[in-house]
Every structure is written in C-alpha cells, then in structure tokens.
Design a protein around this motif. Structure first.
Motif, PDB file in Angstrom:
ATOM      1  N   VAL A  68      36.350  29.489   0.343  1.00 59.51           N
ATOM      2  CA  VAL A  68      37.160  28.280   0.441  1.00 59.51           C
ATOM      3  C   VAL A  68      38.584  28.698   0.788  1.00 59.51           C
ATOM      4  CG1 VAL A  68      38.035  26.250  -0.760  1.00 59.51           C
ATOM      5  CG2 VAL A  68      35.709  27.074  -1.234  1.00 59.51           C
ATOM      6  N   GLY A  69      39.035  28.320   1.970  1.00 61.16           N
ATOM      7  CA  GLY A  69      40.397  28.635   2.369  1.00 61.16           C
ATOM      8  C   GLY A  69      41.403  27.843   1.547  1.00 61.16           C
ATOM      9  N   SER A  70      42.628  28.370   1.478  1.00 65.05           N
ATOM     10  CA  SER A  70      43.660  27.740   0.651  1.00 65.05           C
ATOM     11  C   SER A  70      43.887  26.275   1.004  1.00 65.05           C
ATOM     12  CB  SER A  70      44.972  28.503   0.787  1.00 65.05           C
ATOM     13  OG  SER A  70      44.858  29.806   0.253  1.00 65.05           O
ATOM     14  N   GLY A  71      43.731  25.918   2.283  1.00 66.55           N
ATOM     15  CA  GLY A  71      43.974  24.547   2.709  1.00 66.55           C
ATOM     16  C   GLY A  71      42.983  23.548   2.160  1.00 66.55           C
ATOM     17  N   ASP A  72      41.846  24.018   1.628  1.00 63.67           N
ATOM     18  CA  ASP A  72      40.855  23.109   1.048  1.00 63.67           C
ATOM     19  C   ASP A  72      40.742  23.239  -0.461  1.00 63.67           C
ATOM     20  OD1 ASP A  72      39.585  21.496   3.138  1.00 63.67           O
ATOM     21  OD2 ASP A  72      39.050  23.429   4.012  1.00 63.67           O
ATOM     22  N   THR A  73      41.603  24.047  -1.067  1.00 61.35           N
ATOM     23  CA  THR A  73      41.478  24.277  -2.512  1.00 61.35           C
ATOM     24  C   THR A  73      41.818  23.039  -3.331  1.00 61.35           C
ATOM     25  OG1 THR A  73      41.836  26.641  -2.244  1.00 61.35           O
ATOM     26  CG2 THR A  73      42.315  25.732  -4.416  1.00 61.35           C
ATOM     27  N   ASN A  74      42.659  22.146  -2.785  1.00 58.36           N
ATOM     28  CA  ASN A  74      42.928  20.877  -3.480  1.00 58.36           C
ATOM     29  C   ASN A  74      42.176  19.711  -2.844  1.00 58.36           C
ATOM     30  OD1 ASN A  74      44.411  20.849  -1.131  1.00 58.36           O
ATOM     31  ND2 ASN A  74      46.281  20.032  -2.052  1.00 58.36           N
ATOM     32  N   ASN A  75      41.159  20.040  -2.052  1.00 50.70           N
ATOM     33  CA  ASN A  75      40.311  19.035  -1.408  1.00 50.70           C
ATOM     34  C   ASN A  75      39.096  18.815  -2.311  1.00 50.70           C
ATOM     35  OD1 ASN A  75      38.627  17.525   0.221  1.00 50.70           O
ATOM     36  ND2 ASN A  75      38.846  18.827   2.031  1.00 50.70           N
ATOM     37  N   PHE A  76      39.256  17.973  -3.316  1.00 50.76           N
ATOM     38  CA  PHE A  76      38.249  17.869  -4.370  1.00 50.76           C
ATOM     39  C   PHE A  76      36.892  17.360  -3.896  1.00 50.76           C
ATOM     40  CE2 PHE A  76      42.169  17.560  -7.193  1.00 50.76           C
ATOM     41  CZ  PHE A  76      42.126  18.916  -7.500  1.00 50.76           C
ATOM     42  N   GLY A 118      34.448  27.996   5.395  1.00 48.09           N
ATOM     43  CA  GLY A 118      34.092  26.704   5.972  1.00 48.09           C
ATOM     44  C   GLY A 118      35.302  25.792   5.903  1.00 48.09           C
ATOM     45  N   MET A 119      35.886  25.476   7.062  1.00 49.71           N
ATOM     46  CA  MET A 119      37.175  24.794   7.086  1.00 49.71           C
ATOM     47  C   MET A 119      37.070  23.276   7.019  1.00 49.71           C
ATOM     48  SD  MET A 119      38.911  27.523   7.082  1.00 49.71           S
ATOM     49  CE  MET A 119      40.611  27.069   7.380  1.00 49.71           C
ATOM     50  N   ASP A 120      35.837  22.772   6.858  1.00 49.56           N
ATOM     51  CA  ASP A 120      35.599  21.341   6.692  1.00 49.56           C
ATOM     52  C   ASP A 120      34.170  21.188   6.182  1.00 49.56           C
ATOM     53  OD1 ASP A 120      33.743  20.863   9.187  1.00 49.56           O
ATOM     54  OD2 ASP A 120      35.481  21.989   9.910  1.00 49.56           O
ATOM     55  N   GLU A 121      33.810  19.981   5.778  1.00 49.76           N
ATOM     56  CA  GLU A 121      32.505  19.786   5.156  1.00 49.76           C
ATOM     57  C   GLU A 121      31.348  20.078   6.103  1.00 49.76           C
ATOM     58  OE1 GLU A 121      32.274  16.012   3.213  1.00 49.76           O
ATOM     59  OE2 GLU A 121      34.102  16.345   2.056  1.00 49.76           O
ATOM     60  N   MET A 122      31.497  19.749   7.375  1.00 48.85           N
ATOM     61  CA  MET A 122      30.414  20.018   8.327  1.00 48.85           C
ATOM     62  C   MET A 122      30.264  21.509   8.595  1.00 48.85           C
ATOM     63  SD  MET A 122      28.900  17.258   8.735  1.00 48.85           S
ATOM     64  CE  MET A 122      27.753  17.841   9.972  1.00 48.85           C
ATOM     65  N   ALA A 123      31.366  22.229   8.573  1.00 51.53           N
ATOM     66  CA  ALA A 123      31.288  23.688   8.716  1.00 51.53           C
ATOM     67  C   ALA A 123      30.525  24.284   7.535  1.00 51.53           C
ATOM     68  CB  ALA A 123      32.691  24.285   8.813  1.00 51.53           C
ATOM     69  N   VAL A 124      30.743  23.747   6.337  1.00 53.48           N
ATOM     70  CA  VAL A 124      30.011  24.212   5.163  1.00 53.48           C
ATOM     71  C   VAL A 124      28.519  23.944   5.329  1.00 53.48           C
ATOM     72  CG1 VAL A 124      29.649  23.840   2.677  1.00 53.48           C
ATOM     73  CG2 VAL A 124      31.974  24.026   3.591  1.00 53.48           C
ATOM     74  N   GLU A 125      28.177  22.783   5.879  1.00 51.03           N
ATOM     75  CA  GLU A 125      26.761  22.473   6.119  1.00 51.03           C
ATOM     76  C   GLU A 125      26.134  23.518   7.045  1.00 51.03           C
ATOM     77  OE1 GLU A 125      24.862  20.236   4.740  1.00 51.03           O
ATOM     78  OE2 GLU A 125      26.464  19.266   3.598  1.00 51.03           O
ATOM     79  N   PHE A 126      26.852  23.880   8.103  1.00 54.28           N
ATOM     80  CA  PHE A 126      26.321  24.879   9.028  1.00 54.28           C
ATOM     81  C   PHE A 126      26.184  26.242   8.343  1.00 54.28           C
ATOM     82  CE2 PHE A 126      27.494  28.381  11.976  1.00 54.28           C
ATOM     83  CZ  PHE A 126      26.283  28.447  12.654  1.00 54.28           C
ATOM     84  N   LEU A 127      27.188  26.644   7.575  1.00 54.94           N
ATOM     85  CA  LEU A 127      27.130  27.943   6.905  1.00 54.94           C
ATOM     86  C   LEU A 127      26.009  27.982   5.873  1.00 54.94           C
ATOM     87  CD1 LEU A 127      30.963  28.545   6.466  1.00 54.94           C
ATOM     88  CD2 LEU A 127      29.435  29.717   8.065  1.00 54.94           C
ATOM     89  N   MET A 177      31.118  30.870  -4.823  1.00 58.14           N
ATOM     90  CA  MET A 177      32.301  30.387  -4.104  1.00 58.14           C
ATOM     91  C   MET A 177      33.505  31.288  -4.421  1.00 58.14           C
ATOM     92  SD  MET A 177      31.817  26.314  -4.881  1.00 58.14           S
ATOM     93  CE  MET A 177      33.349  25.809  -4.087  1.00 58.14           C
ATOM     94  N   VAL A 178      34.176  31.740  -3.365  1.00 56.30           N
ATOM     95  CA  VAL A 178      35.415  32.498  -3.495  1.00 56.30           C
ATOM     96  C   VAL A 178      36.531  31.581  -3.005  1.00 56.30           C
ATOM     97  CG1 VAL A 178      36.703  34.515  -2.715  1.00 56.30           C
ATOM     98  CG2 VAL A 178      34.243  34.706  -3.183  1.00 56.30           C
ATOM     99  N   ILE A 179      37.458  31.247  -3.901  1.00 57.70           N
ATOM    100  CA  ILE A 179      38.428  30.183  -3.647  1.00 57.70           C
ATOM    101  C   ILE A 179      39.839  30.753  -3.615  1.00 57.70           C
ATOM    102  CG2 ILE A 179      39.306  27.960  -4.455  1.00 57.70           C
ATOM    103  CD1 ILE A 179      36.618  27.616  -5.971  1.00 57.70           C
ATOM    104  N   SER A 180      40.490  30.687  -2.464  1.00 59.96           N
ATOM    105  CA  SER A 180      41.879  31.132  -2.346  1.00 59.96           C
ATOM    106  C   SER A 180      42.818  30.082  -2.921  1.00 59.96           C
ATOM    107  CB  SER A 180      42.242  31.406  -0.886  1.00 59.96           C
ATOM    108  OG  SER A 180      41.832  32.693  -0.503  1.00 59.96           O
TER     109      SER A 180
END
Length: 318
Positions: free
Chosen positions: A91-99, A72-81, A112-115
């Motif tokens: 969690v893609g690497s680009g969101d790993t520091n997106n607290f 899920g590349m953003d919060e709304m994508a997570v809602e859909f998933l 959660m699998v976090i890259s």
C-alpha cells in the motif's frame, strides 16, 4: 539484477489510470523536464506496464528465484494484482488514509505492507484499528514522501515509536534518501523490511531516479543489512567464547603491591591490579579480599592466588 544483488523481492507500481485519477487530472498539462507526454495522462500511459507485461515480469521473477509484487495504486489495480497472485500487497503512502481501499484490500486476505508517508500517528492508529481485525498480517513502514528526502526529514525514531505503539506487527522502513547509511541504521533500530527504489542509471529522465539506488549500491546495502542483522545478536551480556583468547592474554588480576608476609590480613593498600602470570583473582574481587588472611608469604608484584589464601579464596570469588 535485483536477485544478484541479494534482494528478496522486486516491487513495481501498478495503476489503472482512470481509477487512480479523475479526467481533469489526466488532462492536466504536464510540461516538466521529466514529462513523457503533453498531459499527465499521456505521461502516465507511456510509463504504465500492461497486464501482459506484468504477467511476464512475474514469470521471470519466479524463474530467477525472487518474489514479485507491486503497489496497487487504486482498487482496480489491487483486483489485478490479486488475480496475479502476488505474495503480498504493498500500500503506497498515498492510499494509507484511503479507508475504503484499505478495507477492500484487507479482505483479500493477503499480507499487507503499508507505507506511512504524509500520515500522522493518529491516522496510523486508525489504519491499525481498521485493518488489523480484518487481516492480522500487516506491516507498517516509516516513510517520508520526498524524492530525494533529506536526512533531517527521515525521522528514523518513528520506527521505535511504531514498535512501541504496534508491538504485534513488524515495522519497516521505506527510504527515498540518497546512499545506504540511513537504511542500514533503520535496520539497527528494528526495521524488518527495507524498501528502496532501484534504477540502472540515476541520470535517466524522471524525478525518482536520483532518489534511487544503482545495482552496486543495492548490493552494498544488502550486504550491510545482513551484517547488521547478525550484529544485533543477543541482549544477554556475558563472556563470549570469542573473547576468551583476549581475556587469557590481557585479562588483569589482583597482585601484591608490596611484600606480604605469611599470616598478614590484607588491606587495600597492599594490592593492585595488573596483567598477571599466573592468573589470580579478577579485579572485581579486590574489595572482597580486604580483611582476609594469607597463609603463605607473597612477594611484591606476584599474583595473589587462591592457594595463598587461608580460606582458599571461597569468600573472595565473585
């Protein structure tokens, strides 16, 4: 194809573009050879699957017997998933520091699998401290965000560092290298999850294809990983049943180097080690035999057996 290759899960990448990018990022001109549109937004819209397509993909995955999820590349994508009822969030690497994203995702209660591409150990410790109390079912993947990544930039030893730093969660590997050898090595180092990009043709348009595996390579990787998993085995070192035949055929014994008369007290220069018939004392017992008396004569090159020793070999056993 993934199921036939032996993979456990098919993972896609879901974005709600207006939530992942701001307007200027979407309007940015995109003139790369890999572009599917004149702006980055047009490019991404062309490539993005719809909600209905995701539902169809999930249904198909269930029919063929494979797990299905997405990053899920953003919060709304997570809602859909979450609505799609995926078995875990990636969690893609680009969101790993997106607290804020991590906290909201963790509260959904799914594993959660976090890259960890582009991140530092300090950041990963903060991620752990934030997410673990909310959601204990997490996994970190060592990852280098380059496509393809060169071997010298993979840093597989980070897997060992993560295992030491976070001993109560599984650690895995997300690879963007070419070939399968490095991913197999990751499993040998303790990776419990392996994520690789897959393509049907590496020559297709798009920068990710050359960092991906074609189906034949994926099948080889899965087969190699299953072999390594078996080969990891037990940390207990002992004689195994499969080794007995070799020991019986080639295992060495202590033999007489010279004729040894009855009543002789053994010295080291009277003995040597050879493959003997019959079997006798094992090589590691030779020093224990020194100083012991033989109760019958032993011919040169014959095995020294327990029956030849005055004390029946009780002191000589190891």
């Amino acid at each position: 194809v993934l199921q036939e290759c032996g993979a456990d899960c098919a993972k896609f990448q879901k974005s709600e573009l207006e939530h992942k990018f701001n307007k200027k990022a979407l309007d940015r001109p995109y003139t790369s050879e890999h572009s599917w549109g004149s702006t980055y937004g047009e490019h991404k819209r062309y490539l993005e699957f719809s909600h209905d397509q995701y539902r169809e993909l999930k249904k198909y995955a269930e029919e063929v017997g494979i797990f299905f999820t997405a990053s899920g590349m953003d919060e709304m994508a997570v809602e859909f998933l979450h609505e799609l009822d995926v078995p875990f969030f990636k969690v893609g690497s680009g969101d790993t520091n997106n607290f804020p994203y991590l906290e909201k995702t963790a509260k959904k209660g799914r594993p959660m699998v976090i890259s960890s591409g582009m991140q530092s150990m300090e950041t990963m410790q903060k991620v752990y401290q934030m997410v673990r109390p909310i959601n204990p079912n997490i996994c970190f993947l060592q990852c280098t965000s380059a496509y393809p990544v060169q071997p010298e930039d993979v840093n597989l030893r980070v897997i060992s560092a993560y295992i030491s730093a976070f001993p109560d969660i599984p650690i895995g590997y997300s690879g963007h290298e070419t070939g399968i050898a490095i991913s197999v090595a990751a499993v040998a180092l303790g990776a419990k999850i392996v994520e690789r990009h897959v393509t049907l043709d590496k020559t297709w348009k798009g920068s990710d294809h050359q960092a991906s595996l074609e189906p034949k390579e994926l099948a080889e990787l899965v087969k190699a990983i299953r072999s390594v998993e078996k080969a990891m085995g037990s940390p207990i070192k002992k004689l195994l049943p499969c080794e007995i035949a070799c020991k019986e055929k080639l295992g060495k014994s202590v033999v007489a180097k010279v004729p040894i008369p009855e009543g002789t007290v053994l010295t080291l220069d009277m003995m040597t080690v050879k493959v003997g018939e019959p079997k006798g004392f094992p090589p590691e017992a030779i020093y224990n035999l020194v100083g012991q008396k033989v109760k019958r004569s032993i011919e040169e090159d014959d095995t020294i057996t327990e029956q030849a020793m005055e004390n029946q070999g009780k002191k000589a056993k190891c």
